[in-house]
Design a protein around this motif. Structure first.
Motif, PDB file in Angstrom:
ATOM      1  N   TYR A 257       2.212   1.354   8.398  1.00 45.80           N
ATOM      2  CA  TYR A 257       2.020   2.758   8.022  1.00 45.80           C
ATOM      3  C   TYR A 257       2.045   2.880   6.496  1.00 45.80           C
ATOM      4  N   CYS A 258       0.945   3.308   5.906  1.00 47.39           N
ATOM      5  CA  CYS A 258       0.863   3.481   4.453  1.00 47.39           C
ATOM      6  C   CYS A 258       1.383   4.861   4.061  1.00 47.39           C
ATOM      7  N   LEU A 259       2.457   4.857   3.267  1.00 47.22           N
ATOM      8  CA  LEU A 259       3.090   6.112   2.836  1.00 47.22           C
ATOM      9  C   LEU A 259       2.506   6.554   1.496  1.00 47.22           C
ATOM     10  N   GLN A 260       1.792   7.668   1.500  1.00 43.34           N
ATOM     11  CA  GLN A 260       1.301   8.239   0.246  1.00 43.34           C
ATOM     12  C   GLN A 260       2.178   9.382  -0.269  1.00 43.34           C
ATOM     13  N   PRO A 261       2.708  10.264   0.618  1.00 37.84           N
ATOM     14  CA  PRO A 261       3.526  11.391   0.126  1.00 37.84           C
ATOM     15  C   PRO A 261       4.853  10.921  -0.450  1.00 37.84           C
ATOM     16  N   CYS A 272       6.816  10.538   8.187  1.00 38.62           N
ATOM     17  CA  CYS A 272       6.584   9.122   7.902  1.00 38.62           C
ATOM     18  C   CYS A 272       7.808   8.255   8.217  1.00 38.62           C
ATOM     19  N   LEU A 273       8.886   8.412   7.446  1.00 33.58           N
ATOM     20  CA  LEU A 273      10.026   7.514   7.559  1.00 33.58           C
ATOM     21  C   LEU A 273      10.668   7.538   8.944  1.00 33.58           C
ATOM     22  N   ALA A 276       8.458   6.483  11.866  1.00 33.87           N
ATOM     23  CA  ALA A 276       8.329   5.025  11.875  1.00 33.87           C
ATOM     24  C   ALA A 276       9.549   4.397  12.526  1.00 33.87           C
ATOM     25  N   TYR A 277      10.734   4.932  12.232  1.00 32.53           N
ATOM     26  CA  TYR A 277      11.971   4.370  12.759  1.00 32.53           C
ATOM     27  C   TYR A 277      12.090   4.504  14.268  1.00 32.53           C
ATOM     28  N   HIS A 278      11.493   5.514  14.836  1.00 33.54           N
ATOM     29  CA  HIS A 278      11.505   5.650  16.288  1.00 33.54           C
ATOM     30  C   HIS A 278      10.667   4.563  16.965  1.00 33.54           C
ATOM     31  N   ASN A 279       9.713   3.998  16.243  1.00 35.66           N
ATOM     32  CA  ASN A 279       8.696   3.157  16.873  1.00 35.66           C
ATOM     33  C   ASN A 279       8.600   1.736  16.330  1.00 35.66           C
ATOM     34  N   GLY A 280       9.525   1.325  15.465  1.00 36.40           N
ATOM     35  CA  GLY A 280       9.477  -0.021  14.930  1.00 36.40           C
ATOM     36  C   GLY A 280       8.274  -0.276  14.056  1.00 36.40           C
ATOM     37  N   THR A 281       7.815   0.768  13.394  1.00 37.39           N
ATOM     38  CA  THR A 281       6.644   0.682  12.525  1.00 37.39           C
ATOM     39  C   THR A 281       7.055   0.184  11.144  1.00 37.39           C
ATOM     40  N   THR A 282       6.205  -0.612  10.520  1.00 34.58           N
ATOM     41  CA  THR A 282       6.448  -1.062   9.150  1.00 34.58           C
ATOM     42  C   THR A 282       5.938  -0.008   8.180  1.00 34.58           C
ATOM     43  N   LEU A 283       6.812   0.460   7.308  1.00 38.89           N
ATOM     44  CA  LEU A 283       6.446   1.500   6.341  1.00 38.89           C
ATOM     45  C   LEU A 283       6.156   0.838   4.993  1.00 38.89           C
ATOM     46  N   VAL A 284       4.931   1.020   4.505  1.00 42.41           N
ATOM     47  CA  VAL A 284       4.508   0.413   3.244  1.00 42.41           C
ATOM     48  C   VAL A 284       4.627   1.434   2.115  1.00 42.41           C
ATOM     49  N   LEU A 285       5.374   1.058   1.060  1.00 46.88           N
ATOM     50  CA  LEU A 285       5.492   1.886  -0.140  1.00 46.88           C
ATOM     51  C   LEU A 285       4.576   1.277  -1.199  1.00 46.88           C
ATOM     52  N   PRO A 286       3.394   1.858  -1.435  1.00 45.14           N
ATOM     53  CA  PRO A 286       2.448   1.249  -2.375  1.00 45.14           C
ATOM     54  C   PRO A 286       2.896   1.302  -3.827  1.00 45.14           C
ATOM     55  N   SER A 287       3.589   2.400  -4.198  1.00 43.25           N
ATOM     56  CA  SER A 287       3.944   2.611  -5.599  1.00 43.25           C
ATOM     57  C   SER A 287       5.090   3.614  -5.661  1.00 43.25           C
ATOM     58  N   PRO A 288       6.000   3.475  -6.642  1.00 39.45           N
ATOM     59  CA  PRO A 288       7.087   4.452  -6.732  1.00 39.45           C
ATOM     60  C   PRO A 288       6.590   5.878  -6.928  1.00 39.45           C
ATOM     61  N   GLU A 301      -4.534  -4.789   1.318  1.00 47.99           N
ATOM     62  CA  GLU A 301      -3.769  -6.039   1.253  1.00 47.99           C
ATOM     63  C   GLU A 301      -2.698  -6.139   2.327  1.00 47.99           C
ATOM     64  N   GLU A 302      -2.098  -5.000   2.692  1.00 46.75           N
ATOM     65  CA  GLU A 302      -1.063  -5.014   3.726  1.00 46.75           C
ATOM     66  C   GLU A 302      -1.624  -4.721   5.111  1.00 46.75           C
ATOM     67  N   ARG A 303      -2.935  -4.579   5.180  1.00 50.80           N
ATOM     68  CA  ARG A 303      -3.629  -4.336   6.449  1.00 50.80           C
ATOM     69  C   ARG A 303      -3.023  -3.155   7.208  1.00 50.80           C
ATOM     70  N   CYS A 304      -2.866  -2.046   6.496  1.00 55.87           N
ATOM     71  CA  CYS A 304      -2.283  -0.839   7.095  1.00 55.87           C
ATOM     72  C   CYS A 304      -3.197  -0.306   8.188  1.00 55.87           C
ATOM     73  N   THR A 305      -2.599   0.005   9.338  1.00 58.91           N
ATOM     74  CA  THR A 305      -3.371   0.535  10.462  1.00 58.91           C
ATOM     75  C   THR A 305      -3.316   2.055  10.531  1.00 58.91           C
ATOM     76  N   VAL A 306      -2.339   2.651   9.830  1.00 60.65           N
ATOM     77  CA  VAL A 306      -2.172   4.106   9.812  1.00 60.65           C
ATOM     78  C   VAL A 306      -1.953   4.542   8.372  1.00 60.65           C
ATOM     79  N   VAL A 307      -2.540   5.668   8.000  1.00 60.85           N
ATOM     80  CA  VAL A 307      -2.331   6.226   6.664  1.00 60.85           C
ATOM     81  C   VAL A 307      -2.104   7.724   6.806  1.00 60.85           C
ATOM     82  N   CYS A 308      -1.249   8.274   5.957  1.00 63.30           N
ATOM     83  CA  CYS A 308      -1.013   9.713   5.993  1.00 63.30           C
ATOM     84  C   CYS A 308      -1.144  10.261   4.583  1.00 63.30           C
ATOM     85  N   GLY A 309      -1.357  11.565   4.490  1.00 67.63           N
ATOM     86  CA  GLY A 309      -1.446  12.163   3.165  1.00 67.63           C
ATOM     87  C   GLY A 309      -1.959  13.583   3.198  1.00 67.63           C
TER      88      GLY A 309
END
Length: 566
Positions: A257-261, A272-273, A276-288, A301-309
């Protein structure tokens, strides 16, 4: 409402109450009576070796089990500083893994986390800390142009001569502890990493937390003025996140899961957070901090399957992908926080190659989402039209100015009731009473259309409605049309003062690179396509829009800009 108007709005052979804009989704499974700490512990048991967090900028990969261990350590560190259940702890940092560990550590021992916009300057920070009676503050040292410690020094002149844990600031009398996320030894503060080692062992029984306890003091978006502080409980956040994850469909696979917000907002925390925790999803933080280039690079690069924003975030992704043409793996996109033009949905499908697009409608006062797309792939044009479906265990009704429920399909103010409605605004009972009545109906202030099957859509903010010489104009309708102009990337429509008409239509417009647009050209483009009274009387070309970090345009700022340039 008289019988004539009812005859014009539905089948009058049905009872009147069946034709009125009220829906209730009773849900298909029981709500979860659990705390955020319970969720962290359960996730570690279920998904222990799976990466919970991937922080791209510093290549941190932290498993669910490691998150539990680190949050336990930090929670014990907080206890060793004298923090106890019910104390308020400020969290003032960008999207870094430590943010998540702090949030979970605080939740596990019953601290109330005050999540603070990392872009706050001294006066805003002081107001937030004082208003919320913050006892401890966790913050970064620096991040790009943001100098957190420097702002603290300007706010607390004696910080450099203070002992850690004994901060004294007359303007924020409750603040005693400052913890900085840094390996540096900054005077007057504890290092986050030192506090991690202050406590040992299991978290004690004295920290027992109830699902009804307040977990988060969350600042509202501030689209109409100074943000208010919303009180949200563990129960609300855990359950809203669970149902959001189900609707988004992240329970059907091992998703990335790519986290943009930003994490500090309910979009980041619940949508997002915690989902993800309910479902064992990997949360990707692209940038601070928000970075479109970092986001799209991480997606590849992280092959994100879900994106939000937010819509703006997708506009940025589409623009970049048009140039870069990266190989993307996202199968699902979630869009929300403000209205979007239908063309953007086409661009997400055509350029980002994401066919399954979900949307949501919500508010900070509603924990996050009250309406969202169904899990099934949408075969209709609902997402393009900003239409979503009522969430589980939620009641909704649409009322007129006199609080009478209007017929289905008729615009009015949306009111929501259910487990997700906030407990109230912190220290502001009068403001709370204005939006949350004794029957726990929350008045959203959004003009909404509700349909019998539980679908609905926002058609504008009641405060944003333009009344031009007696004609009511919905800004969102004009914005939707303006987005069909080939040179317009973003448009926001507001009411501007007019001596004769009371109000007229003003359009703030962001153009595609290299484009020019005059008022005369725009008015010519509008002629014959929308009613003449809806055509903008003035335009203002914008490089950027004033927005909250959740992506909502601050229209009150735009009105100020127009009045200054008259």
């Amino acid at each position: 409402m008289n019988s004539t108007s009812l005859k014009q709005n539905g089948d009058c052979s049905r009872p009147r109450y069946e034709r009125l804009s009220y829906v209730h989704n009773p849900g298909k499974e029981p709500l979860k009576y659990m705390t955020i700490g319970d969720l962290v512990e359960e996730s570690a048991r279920k998904y222990g070796a799976i990466n919970a967090i991937v922080s791209v900028c510093d290549n941190q990969r932290i498993t669910y089990r490691e998150v539990l261990e680190r949050s336990s350590q930090l929670a014990n560190g907080f206890l060793s500083l004298g923090l106890r259940k019910g104390d308020k702890i400020g969290l003032w940092a960008p999207n870094v893994p430590e943010w998540i560990i702090v949030f979970f550590a605080a939740a596990r021992i019953g601290l109330i986390t005050v999540t603070i916009n990392p872009k706050y300057q001294a006066a805003e920070l002081q107001h937030a800390l004082k208003l919320c009676d913050v006892k401890a503050l966790v913050c970064s040292e620096k991040c790009k142009t943001l100098d957190f410690y420097g702002i603290l020094l300007s706010l607390i002149p004696d910080l450099k001569t203070s002992e850690p844990g004994n901060v004294s600031c007359t303007s924020i009398p409750t603040l005693k502890n400052i913890i900085t996320i840094t390996t540096s030894k900054l005077k007057g503060t504890y290092s986050y990493y030192d506090v991690m080692n202050f406590g040992t062992g299991e978290i004690g029984d004295e920290c027992e937390v109830a699902a009804e306890d307040i977990a988060n003091l969350q600042f509202s978006s501030g689209t109409t003025g100074r943000p208010k502080v919303v009180c949200l409980t563990h129960f609300q956040m855990v359950n809203n996140a669970y149902h959001m994850g189900k609707r988004l469909g992240i329970d059907d696979d091992q998703h990335v899961y790519c986290l943009q917000p930003p994490l500090f907002h309910v979009f980041g925390i619940c949508v997002c957070l915690l989902s993800a925790y309910h479902n064992g999803t990997t949360l990707v933080l692209p940038s601070p901090l928000y970075s479109p280039s970092a986001n799209i690079k991480a997606m590849a690069e992280e092959r994100c399957t879900v994106v939000c924003g937010t819509p703006t975030m997708y506009i940025d992704l589409v623009s970049l992908q048009s140039k870069l043409n990266l190989k993307l793996y996202a199968r699902r996109a979630l869009i929300g926080a403000s209205p979007w033009p239908s063309k953007l949905v086409d661009d997400i499908k055509d350029i980002l190659k994401i066919k399954d697009i979900k949307c949501l409608y919500g508010a900070t006062e509603l924990t996050s989402a009250a309406f969202h797309s169904l899990k099934e792939v949408n075969k209709h044009n609902d997402v393009a039209e900003n239409i979503a479906y009522i969430g589980e265990y939620v009641e909704a009704k649409v009322v007129d100015r006199n609080q009478n429920v209007v017929p289905f399909g008729t615009p009015g103010e949306l009111c929501i009731r259910g487990y997700l409605t906030m407990t109230g605004y912190w220290k502001e009972p009068e403001l709370t009473a204005k939006v949350l009545n004794k029957d726990r109906w929350f008045r959203t202030g959004d003009q909404f259309v509700l349909y019998e099957d539980g679908r609905g859509k926002v058609v504008g903010r009641l405060k944003d409605m333009i009344i031009r010489g007696g004609e009511n104009i919905s800004p969102s309708e004009v914005e939707e049309f303006l987005h069909t102009h080939p040179d317009i990337v973003e448009a926001s429509v507001i009411g501007i003062a007019d001596e004769r008409l009371g109000e007229d239509v003003g359009a703030c417009i962001r153009l595609r690179e290299g484009a020019n647009l005059s008022l005369e050209n725009l008015r010519e483009f509008c002629k014959g396509k929308i009613a003449t009274y809806k055509i903008p009387a003035q335009i203002k070309i914008m490089e950027t829009f004033p927005k909250t970090l959740s992506g909502k345009v601050q229209k009150f700022v735009l009105r100020q800009e127009f009045s200054r340039t008259k």
